[in-house]
Design an enzyme around this catalytic site. Sequence first.
Site, PDB file in Angstrom:
ATOM      1  CB  THR A   1      31.578 -12.236 -42.798  1.00 16.52           C
ATOM      2  OG1 THR A   1      31.170 -13.385 -42.069  1.00 16.52           O
ATOM      3  CG2 THR A   1      30.326 -11.532 -43.308  1.00 16.52           C
ATOM      4  CG  ASP A   2      32.069 -17.618 -42.598  1.00 19.00           C
ATOM      5  OD1 ASP A   2      31.618 -16.670 -41.921  1.00 19.00           O
ATOM      6  OD2 ASP A   2      32.540 -18.661 -42.077  1.00 19.00           O
ATOM      7  CD  GLU A   3      28.171 -14.368 -39.328  1.00 17.68           C
ATOM      8  OE1 GLU A   3      27.060 -13.834 -39.262  1.00 17.68           O
ATOM      9  OE2 GLU A   3      28.934 -14.477 -38.371  1.00 17.68           O
TER      10      GLU A   3
ATOM     11  CE1 TYR B   1      29.015  -8.272 -39.671  1.00 20.41           C
ATOM     12  CE2 TYR B   1      28.611 -10.639 -39.672  1.00 20.41           C
ATOM     13  CZ  TYR B   1      29.469  -9.577 -39.873  1.00 20.41           C
ATOM     14  OH  TYR B   1      30.753  -9.798 -40.290  1.00 20.41           O
TER      15      TYR B   1
ATOM     16  CE  LYS C   1      31.430  -7.249 -43.847  1.00 16.90           C
ATOM     17  NZ  LYS C   1      32.412  -6.123 -43.910  1.00 16.90           N
TER      18      LYS C   1
ATOM     19  CG  ASP D   1      19.896 -20.843 -30.240  1.00 18.19           C
ATOM     20  OD1 ASP D   1      21.011 -20.276 -30.234  1.00 18.19           O
ATOM     21  OD2 ASP D   1      19.621 -21.804 -30.988  1.00 18.19           O
TER      22      ASP D   1
HETATM   23  O1  TDX Z   1      28.076 -15.717 -25.382  1.00 23.82           O
HETATM   24  C1  TDX Z   1      28.071 -16.362 -26.436  1.00 23.82           C
HETATM   25  N1  TDX Z   1      27.640 -17.663 -26.423  1.00 23.82           N
HETATM   26  C2  TDX Z   1      27.576 -18.427 -27.539  1.00 23.82           C
HETATM   27  O2  TDX Z   1      27.167 -19.611 -27.479  1.00 23.82           O
HETATM   28  C3  TDX Z   1      28.492 -15.791 -27.696  1.00 23.82           C
HETATM   29  C4  TDX Z   1      28.971 -14.373 -27.770  1.00 23.82           C
HETATM   30  C5  TDX Z   1      28.440 -16.588 -28.811  1.00 23.82           C
HETATM   31  N2  TDX Z   1      27.973 -17.864 -28.758  1.00 23.82           N
HETATM   32  C6  TDX Z   1      27.952 -18.671 -29.997  1.00 23.82           C
HETATM   33  C7  TDX Z   1      27.266 -18.022 -31.177  1.00 23.82           C
HETATM   34  C8  TDX Z   1      28.044 -18.549 -32.357  1.00 23.82           C
HETATM   35  O3  TDX Z   1      27.530 -19.802 -32.746  1.00 23.82           O
HETATM   36  O4  TDX Z   1      29.310 -18.841 -30.399  1.00 23.82           O
HETATM   37  C9  TDX Z   1      29.459 -18.747 -31.823  1.00 23.82           C
HETATM   38  C10 TDX Z   1      30.399 -17.609 -32.142  1.00 23.82           C
HETATM   39  O5  TDX Z   1      29.747 -16.409 -31.799  1.00 23.82           O
HETATM   40  P1  TDX Z   1      30.362 -14.961 -32.092  1.00 23.82           P
HETATM   41  O6  TDX Z   1      31.699 -14.870 -31.452  1.00 23.82           O
HETATM   42  O7  TDX Z   1      29.324 -13.954 -31.719  1.00 23.82           O
HETATM   43  O8  TDX Z   1      30.626 -15.005 -33.650  1.00 23.82           O
HETATM   44  P2  TDX Z   1      29.657 -15.316 -34.916  1.00 23.82           P
HETATM   45  O9  TDX Z   1      28.252 -14.964 -34.632  1.00 23.82           O
HETATM   46  O10 TDX Z   1      29.950 -16.705 -35.385  1.00 23.82           O
HETATM   47  O11 TDX Z   1      30.224 -14.244 -35.972  1.00 23.82           O
HETATM   48  C11 TDX Z   1      31.633 -14.016 -36.060  1.00 23.82           C
HETATM   49  O12 TDX Z   1      32.216 -14.618 -37.173  1.00 23.82           O
HETATM   50  C12 TDX Z   1      31.886 -14.117 -38.435  1.00 23.82           C
HETATM   51  C13 TDX Z   1      31.907 -12.526 -36.086  1.00 23.82           C
HETATM   52  O13 TDX Z   1      31.293 -11.889 -34.983  1.00 23.82           O
HETATM   53  C14 TDX Z   1      31.433 -11.925 -37.373  1.00 23.82           C
HETATM   54  O14 TDX Z   1      31.724 -10.547 -37.411  1.00 23.82           O
HETATM   55  C15 TDX Z   1      32.121 -12.617 -38.501  1.00 23.82           C
HETATM   56  O15 TDX Z   1      31.657 -12.119 -39.711  1.00 23.82           O
END
Ligand code: TDX
Length: 377
Positions: free
Chosen positions: A158-160, A183, A187, A313
Amino acid sequence: MRKLQNILITGGAGFIGSNFIHYLFGQSSAEGNLFNDANFTGKIVNVDCLTYAGNLESLADIEAKFGSGVAEADRRYFFEKVDICDRPQIERIFKQYDIDTVIHFAAESHVDRSILGPEAFMKTNVMGTFTLLDVARNYWKKEDGSLRDDVLFHHISTDEVYGSLGETGYFREDTPYDPRSPYSSSKASSDHVVMAYFHTYGLPITLSNCTNNYGPYQFPEKLLPLMISNIRDGKNLPVYGKGDNIRDWIYVEDHNRAVWLIVNKGVTGEKYNIGGENEWQNIKLLHKVIELTAAQTGKKVEDVEKTITYVKDRPGHDKRYAIDCTKIKTQLGWERKMTFEEGLLETVKWYLKNSEWINNILNGSYKQWVEKNYANR
Ligand code: TDX
């Protein structure tokens, strides 16, 4: 020359893995045959321990067309319900199917869950990856002790792992690792172990780090399927913080085409960044999803907008991710095929059409998890 005939896919019952298996067998879910260019002739062994996020319903068509649904001699798909940490079972699978390629998708992947319970992330992502690497190293050893060169271990990451960006800049392959969540740290650790196996033992590896994927079969705890199903069900739309975090979105099969290209042509020992060059602030993306989902369900945009709820947050919430994917473009000739406009609309339509797939998840054991952990939303 890599053999690429008996491929072990880990995490094939998850989101990206199940899409990858569809892609390899020429069964892309994208409309218009855009992605059926894999030209794969071999066999796939899908190893998945079916955690909450693994779902064999995502592969029912594959099982019927290439697995137990066809005559033994024609069979090209095999499912093994095995944990990647279970060394004796992984050793058995390598031997039984004479594995020549590993494409390692299996991972605990949800950042929120890693904050609530990091242990599973360390076990699966770090120890699971180590177990696979070590079994591969032993199985692929030649009589003189050196390793075969017609085999490959590809690790999906992942880019994370690179941390969080400010308003400008991009992650490149040489950006130092700076993971910040349990997480992403798990990774990052797994990436390091993969690289160590290349440098120390000469194990033929490649590695890819990708941005946020979207598309069919994604577990509805992730932003896009969560929002689409909540809009459908008239539920609140939880936005973390101010909604100003930025993510770069790529259609899952564009990611998978990149992975297959690396597996075929990538230089052993190299890592490649894969990105969508498609940055969206969460709140802006949500407005777009509301517009598309409302249009498909006959709801009024103004009514749905009222269900946006700003919630606490995520701790340590990374501000912005963005990938510089010049390397894979210039060195391997990869380019994306799906535009975001088309891909997002197709994704919205897919979740609405496949309501049984998503309802089975929402009404299963996940329901209790949501009630326990997201009660305040
Ligand atoms: O309910 C929510 N509200 C919200 O504001 C959720 C679930 C997320 N978010 C925000 C958090 C993040 O800034 O949206 C963005 C995307 O969230 P996620 O879908 O949880 O993804 P993220 O945390 O960015 O990580 C995803 O991308 C990189 C994947 O889950 C990882 O496995 C991948 O490595």
